[in-house]
Design a protein around this motif. Structure first.
Motif, PDB file in Angstrom:
ATOM      1  N   ARG A   9       3.537  10.726 -13.127  1.00 46.49           N
ATOM      2  CA  ARG A   9       4.323  10.189 -12.010  1.00 46.49           C
ATOM      3  C   ARG A   9       3.752   8.805 -11.689  1.00 46.49           C
ATOM      4  O   ARG A   9       2.576   8.674 -11.336  1.00 46.49           O
ATOM      5  CB  ARG A   9       4.254  11.109 -10.790  1.00 46.49           C
ATOM      6  N   HIS A  10       4.579   7.805 -11.838  1.00 49.77           N
ATOM      7  CA  HIS A  10       4.187   6.414 -11.590  1.00 49.77           C
ATOM      8  C   HIS A  10       4.739   5.989 -10.236  1.00 49.77           C
ATOM      9  O   HIS A  10       5.940   6.139  -9.987  1.00 49.77           O
ATOM     10  CB  HIS A  10       4.752   5.527 -12.693  1.00 49.77           C
ATOM     11  N   SER A  11       3.865   5.493  -9.372  1.00 50.64           N
ATOM     12  CA  SER A  11       4.280   5.076  -8.035  1.00 50.64           C
ATOM     13  C   SER A  11       3.736   3.697  -7.722  1.00 50.64           C
ATOM     14  O   SER A  11       2.750   3.257  -8.312  1.00 50.64           O
ATOM     15  CB  SER A  11       3.756   6.047  -6.981  1.00 50.64           C
ATOM     16  N   ALA A  12       4.395   3.057  -6.791  1.00 51.64           N
ATOM     17  CA  ALA A  12       3.875   1.800  -6.265  1.00 51.64           C
ATOM     18  C   ALA A  12       4.242   1.719  -4.791  1.00 51.64           C
ATOM     19  O   ALA A  12       5.297   2.200  -4.381  1.00 51.64           O
ATOM     20  CB  ALA A  12       4.472   0.616  -7.015  1.00 51.64           C
ATOM     21  N   VAL A  13       3.351   1.162  -3.998  1.00 44.84           N
ATOM     22  CA  VAL A  13       3.685   0.798  -2.626  1.00 44.84           C
ATOM     23  C   VAL A  13       3.596  -0.724  -2.572  1.00 44.84           C
ATOM     24  O   VAL A  13       2.749  -1.317  -3.243  1.00 44.84           O
ATOM     25  CB  VAL A  13       2.760   1.459  -1.576  1.00 44.84           C
ATOM     26  N   PHE A  14       4.502  -1.335  -1.816  1.00 48.61           N
ATOM     27  CA  PHE A  14       4.540  -2.799  -1.844  1.00 48.61           C
ATOM     28  C   PHE A  14       5.131  -3.392  -0.575  1.00 48.61           C
ATOM     29  O   PHE A  14       5.779  -2.704   0.223  1.00 48.61           O
ATOM     30  CB  PHE A  14       5.309  -3.283  -3.074  1.00 48.61           C
ATOM     31  N   THR A  15       4.866  -4.667  -0.408  1.00 50.49           N
ATOM     32  CA  THR A  15       5.418  -5.453   0.692  1.00 50.49           C
ATOM     33  C   THR A  15       6.003  -6.723   0.093  1.00 50.49           C
ATOM     34  O   THR A  15       5.406  -7.326  -0.802  1.00 50.49           O
ATOM     35  CB  THR A  15       4.307  -5.797   1.705  1.00 50.49           C
ATOM     36  N   LEU A  16       7.164  -7.121   0.585  1.00 50.47           N
ATOM     37  CA  LEU A  16       7.844  -8.298   0.052  1.00 50.47           C
ATOM     38  C   LEU A  16       7.493  -9.549   0.841  1.00 50.47           C
ATOM     39  O   LEU A  16       7.092  -9.473   2.004  1.00 50.47           O
ATOM     40  CB  LEU A  16       9.353  -8.088   0.092  1.00 50.47           C
ATOM     41  N   LYS A  17       7.690 -10.684   0.200  1.00 47.98           N
ATOM     42  CA  LYS A  17       7.525 -11.958   0.893  1.00 47.98           C
ATOM     43  C   LYS A  17       8.710 -12.208   1.825  1.00 47.98           C
ATOM     44  O   LYS A  17       8.610 -12.990   2.764  1.00 47.98           O
ATOM     45  CB  LYS A  17       7.418 -13.094  -0.126  1.00 47.98           C
ATOM     46  N   HIS A  18       9.841 -11.539   1.582  1.00 48.87           N
ATOM     47  CA  HIS A  18      11.059 -11.792   2.360  1.00 48.87           C
ATOM     48  C   HIS A  18      10.991 -11.129   3.726  1.00 48.87           C
ATOM     49  O   HIS A  18      10.405 -10.049   3.879  1.00 48.87           O
ATOM     50  CB  HIS A  18      12.279 -11.235   1.618  1.00 48.87           C
ATOM     51  N   PRO A  19      11.615 -11.739   4.749  1.00 51.37           N
ATOM     52  CA  PRO A  19      11.652 -11.093   6.063  1.00 51.37           C
ATOM     53  C   PRO A  19      12.413  -9.783   6.005  1.00 51.37           C
ATOM     54  O   PRO A  19      13.344  -9.610   5.202  1.00 51.37           O
ATOM     55  CB  PRO A  19      12.410 -12.105   6.930  1.00 51.37           C
ATOM     56  N   GLU A  20      11.982  -8.852   6.880  1.00 50.78           N
ATOM     57  CA  GLU A  20      12.664  -7.565   6.971  1.00 50.78           C
ATOM     58  C   GLU A  20      14.127  -7.755   7.340  1.00 50.78           C
ATOM     59  O   GLU A  20      14.443  -8.543   8.223  1.00 50.78           O
ATOM     60  CB  GLU A  20      12.043  -6.736   8.096  1.00 50.78           C
ATOM     61  N   PHE A  23       1.727  -1.561   3.777  1.00 45.55           N
ATOM     62  CA  PHE A  23       2.831  -1.622   2.823  1.00 45.55           C
ATOM     63  C   PHE A  23       4.135  -1.226   3.496  1.00 45.55           C
ATOM     64  O   PHE A  23       4.155  -0.447   4.448  1.00 45.55           O
ATOM     65  CB  PHE A  23       2.536  -0.712   1.628  1.00 45.55           C
ATOM     66  N   ARG A  24       5.278  -1.749   2.971  1.00 42.60           N
ATOM     67  CA  ARG A  24       6.570  -1.499   3.599  1.00 42.60           C
ATOM     68  C   ARG A  24       7.511  -0.615   2.790  1.00 42.60           C
ATOM     69  O   ARG A  24       8.445  -0.021   3.342  1.00 42.60           O
ATOM     70  CB  ARG A  24       7.265  -2.837   3.860  1.00 42.60           C
ATOM     71  N   PHE A  25       7.321  -0.575   1.496  1.00 40.11           N
ATOM     72  CA  PHE A  25       8.213   0.207   0.630  1.00 40.11           C
ATOM     73  C   PHE A  25       7.383   1.023  -0.344  1.00 40.11           C
ATOM     74  O   PHE A  25       6.251   0.678  -0.662  1.00 40.11           O
ATOM     75  CB  PHE A  25       9.155  -0.712  -0.161  1.00 40.11           C
ATOM     76  N   GLY A  26       7.996   2.115  -0.829  1.00 40.36           N
ATOM     77  CA  GLY A  26       7.384   2.931  -1.867  1.00 40.36           C
ATOM     78  C   GLY A  26       8.382   3.176  -2.971  1.00 40.36           C
ATOM     79  O   GLY A  26       9.594   3.186  -2.741  1.00 40.36           O
ATOM     80  N   LEU A  27       7.866   3.324  -4.151  1.00 45.12           N
ATOM     81  CA  LEU A  27       8.690   3.533  -5.337  1.00 45.12           C
ATOM     82  C   LEU A  27       8.016   4.620  -6.151  1.00 45.12           C
ATOM     83  O   LEU A  27       6.790   4.600  -6.293  1.00 45.12           O
ATOM     84  CB  LEU A  27       8.725   2.234  -6.142  1.00 45.12           C
ATOM     85  N   GLU A  64       8.222 -12.260  -5.863  1.00 43.53           N
ATOM     86  CA  GLU A  64       8.745 -11.829  -4.570  1.00 43.53           C
ATOM     87  C   GLU A  64       7.902 -10.783  -3.840  1.00 43.53           C
ATOM     88  O   GLU A  64       8.156 -10.478  -2.683  1.00 43.53           O
ATOM     89  CB  GLU A  64      10.177 -11.292  -4.742  1.00 43.53           C
ATOM     90  N   VAL A  65       6.908 -10.221  -4.508  1.00 40.76           N
ATOM     91  CA  VAL A  65       6.079  -9.193  -3.877  1.00 40.76           C
ATOM     92  C   VAL A  65       4.800  -9.825  -3.345  1.00 40.76           C
ATOM     93  O   VAL A  65       4.076 -10.499  -4.070  1.00 40.76           O
ATOM     94  CB  VAL A  65       5.765  -8.066  -4.874  1.00 40.76           C
ATOM     95  N   ALA A  66       4.531  -9.581  -2.056  1.00 41.69           N
ATOM     96  CA  ALA A  66       3.354 -10.169  -1.417  1.00 41.69           C
ATOM     97  C   ALA A  66       2.092  -9.361  -1.690  1.00 41.69           C
ATOM     98  O   ALA A  66       1.014  -9.920  -1.868  1.00 41.69           O
ATOM     99  CB  ALA A  66       3.593 -10.257   0.088  1.00 41.69           C
ATOM    100  N   ASP A  67       2.232  -8.036  -1.712  1.00 38.18           N
ATOM    101  CA  ASP A  67       1.064  -7.170  -1.907  1.00 38.18           C
ATOM    102  C   ASP A  67       1.555  -5.837  -2.443  1.00 38.18           C
ATOM    103  O   ASP A  67       2.670  -5.398  -2.106  1.00 38.18           O
ATOM    104  CB  ASP A  67       0.327  -6.955  -0.578  1.00 38.18           C
ATOM    105  N   PHE A  68       0.756  -5.180  -3.267  1.00 42.48           N
ATOM    106  CA  PHE A  68       1.158  -3.900  -3.815  1.00 42.48           C
ATOM    107  C   PHE A  68      -0.028  -3.125  -4.349  1.00 42.48           C
ATOM    108  O   PHE A  68      -1.107  -3.684  -4.557  1.00 42.48           O
ATOM    109  CB  PHE A  68       2.203  -4.088  -4.926  1.00 42.48           C
ATOM    110  N   LEU A  69       0.194  -1.839  -4.564  1.00 41.73           N
ATOM    111  CA  LEU A  69      -0.786  -0.978  -5.207  1.00 41.73           C
ATOM    112  C   LEU A  69      -0.035  -0.038  -6.137  1.00 41.73           C
ATOM    113  O   LEU A  69       0.975   0.538  -5.734  1.00 41.73           O
ATOM    114  CB  LEU A  69      -1.561  -0.153  -4.167  1.00 41.73           C
ATOM    115  N   GLU A  70      -0.517   0.092  -7.353  1.00 41.73           N
ATOM    116  CA  GLU A  70       0.065   1.040  -8.301  1.00 41.73           C
ATOM    117  C   GLU A  70      -0.777   2.296  -8.342  1.00 41.73           C
ATOM    118  O   GLU A  70      -2.010   2.233  -8.349  1.00 41.73           O
ATOM    119  CB  GLU A  70       0.102   0.429  -9.706  1.00 41.73           C
ATOM    120  N   ILE A  71      -0.092   3.426  -8.390  1.00 42.18           N
ATOM    121  CA  ILE A  71      -0.751   4.739  -8.416  1.00 42.18           C
ATOM    122  C   ILE A  71      -0.057   5.585  -9.471  1.00 42.18           C
ATOM    123  O   ILE A  71       1.161   5.741  -9.424  1.00 42.18           O
ATOM    124  CB  ILE A  71      -0.614   5.428  -7.039  1.00 42.18           C
TER     125      ILE A  71
END
Lengths: 103, 103
Positions: free
Chosen positions: A10-21, A57-61, A91-98
């Motif tokens: 199972r590949h996951s990532a949590v991330f935050t974008l540079k774009h405004p919400e 982080f703002r989103f998860g995948l 476009e991604v400001a910060d992220f972590l892969e799990i």
């Protein structure tokens, strides 16, 4: 959720974008990332909001692969390579892969 | 994996223990954490190995709750409170909590 047996990853990532919400750019990025589920071997694809106050982080995948070879095929797929270069990296400001597998 | 609709929350954590890999202490901790799935409201519990070379975490944990109230009930349950104080805080070297809900 199916348990991870027989080499499944199972590949996951949590991330935050540079774009405004709520921006059009944010919406466009989320549409682009949702298209990754069309890449062969991708299973159980989910794009989600990250809601914990314990991280920024703002989103998860998340997605699953039948085995490490399927995961590698996804990573090397031209659509994924292009997405990382043209969309993720700029476009991604910060992220972590799990990545997780059976214990 | 069931999608997260109607207020469902997927609570996850990735972590690394202070105990050496393969040690009896490590095995005992993993057994203790597995017992959390007996707490009412916990659904879809999975304890996994973390296998990504892109982070230093060693284990992953995930569970789901029907809604934020169920998640709060779990957090406040005496067994969970005791586990955090007696096992998690002393034995976990590093961790990240991730909670996701429908986009």
């Amino acid at each position: 959720m199916p348990t991870l047996t027989n080499g499944r990853v199972r590949h996951s990532a949590v991330f935050t974008l540079k774009h405004p919400e709520g921006s059009a750019e944010e919406a466009d990025f989320l549409e682009a990332i949702a298209r990754l589920q069309g890449i062969p071997a991708v299973e159980a694809f989910e794009l989600m909001r990250e809601v914990s106050p314990k991280n920024d982080f703002r989103f998860g995948l998340t997605m699953e692969f039948a085995d490490p070879a399927a995961y590698a095929a996804y990573n090397n797929h031209p659509d994924h390579v292009a997405f990382v270069a043209n969309r993720w990296d700029p476009e991604v400001a910060d992220f972590l892969e799990i990545d997780v597998a059976a214990l």
